[in-house]
Design an enzyme around this catalytic site. Structure first.
Site, PDB file in Angstrom:
ATOM      1  N   ASP A  31     -77.895  39.998 -21.949  1.00  0.00           N
ATOM      2  CA  ASP A  31     -77.084  39.438 -23.039  1.00  0.00           C
ATOM      3  C   ASP A  31     -77.577  38.025 -23.344  1.00  0.00           C
ATOM      4  OD1 ASP A  31     -73.946  40.186 -24.157  1.00  0.00           O
ATOM      5  OD2 ASP A  31     -74.734  38.152 -24.445  1.00  0.00           O
ATOM      6  N   GLN A  94     -64.999  43.775 -30.005  1.00  0.00           N
ATOM      7  CA  GLN A  94     -66.344  44.262 -30.350  1.00  0.00           C
ATOM      8  C   GLN A  94     -66.912  43.454 -31.516  1.00  0.00           C
ATOM      9  OE1 GLN A  94     -66.511  48.428 -31.476  1.00  0.00           O
ATOM     10  NE2 GLN A  94     -68.748  48.493 -31.356  1.00  0.00           N
ATOM     11  N   VAL A  96     -70.654  43.766 -32.121  1.00  0.00           N
ATOM     12  CA  VAL A  96     -71.859  44.492 -32.550  1.00  0.00           C
ATOM     13  C   VAL A  96     -71.505  45.976 -32.587  1.00  0.00           C
ATOM     14  CG1 VAL A  96     -74.262  45.060 -32.063  1.00  0.00           C
ATOM     15  CG2 VAL A  96     -73.406  42.753 -31.553  1.00  0.00           C
ATOM     16  N   HIS A 100     -72.052  49.718 -26.663  1.00  0.00           N
ATOM     17  CA  HIS A 100     -72.802  49.106 -25.560  1.00  0.00           C
ATOM     18  C   HIS A 100     -71.873  48.898 -24.380  1.00  0.00           C
ATOM     19  CE1 HIS A 100     -71.289  46.091 -28.384  1.00  0.00           C
ATOM     20  NE2 HIS A 100     -71.038  45.343 -27.328  1.00  0.00           N
TER      21      HIS A 100
END
Ligand code: AMP
Length: 114
Positions: A31, A94, A96, A100
């Site tokens: 990240d 969230q 993006v 993920h």
């Protein structure tokens, strides 16, 4: 302008990432704004925006993400534990919209999260 997410662009090598694992179905990379000493994102190569849009045929894929997380955690030496998180939707935090799995570790993590 491309309608691809930033993660689709990482998969396609259009933007760089610190990739720590890759196979035919998944990728894992660090990240860019780590929230713990180890903070890695595990993503499917298939572009699915949210958990709601997974279907029954994705069952093995989602399981695969967890098993990739297990491998990466071992690779990173996370022998004292770690946390796996899917942030989903606006209230889930969230940002993006390509699903993920966050792998967080390297320090004791508190609960509940913010
Ligand atoms: P979420 O808020 O759960 O949607 O998580 C998105 C995560 O992606 C955040 O932790 C961001 O720091 C991370 N992120 C955004 N852009 C990049 C990038 N280019 N490379 C790596 N991580 C990123």
């Amino acid at each position: 302008m491309s309608d691809k997410t930033i993660f689709a662009r990482i998969i396609d090598r259009e933007i760089p990432a610190d990739i720590v694992y890759e196979d035919d179905r998944a990728m894992a990379f660090r990240d860019v704004a780590p929230q713990a000493p180890i903070h890695i994102l595990i993503i499917p190569k298939k572009p699915v925006d949210m958990i709601e849009n997974l279907d029954d045929a994705d069952e093995a894929l989602v399981g695969h993400l967890v098993l990739v997380a297990k491998k990466v955690a071992a690779q990173e030496g996370l022998t004292s534990g770690y946390r796996l998180v899917f942030n989903n939707g606006r209230d889930g935090g969230q940002t993006v919209f390509h699903i993920h799995l966050h792998l967080l570790g390297g320090r004791p993590l508190t609960w509940p999260p913010g």
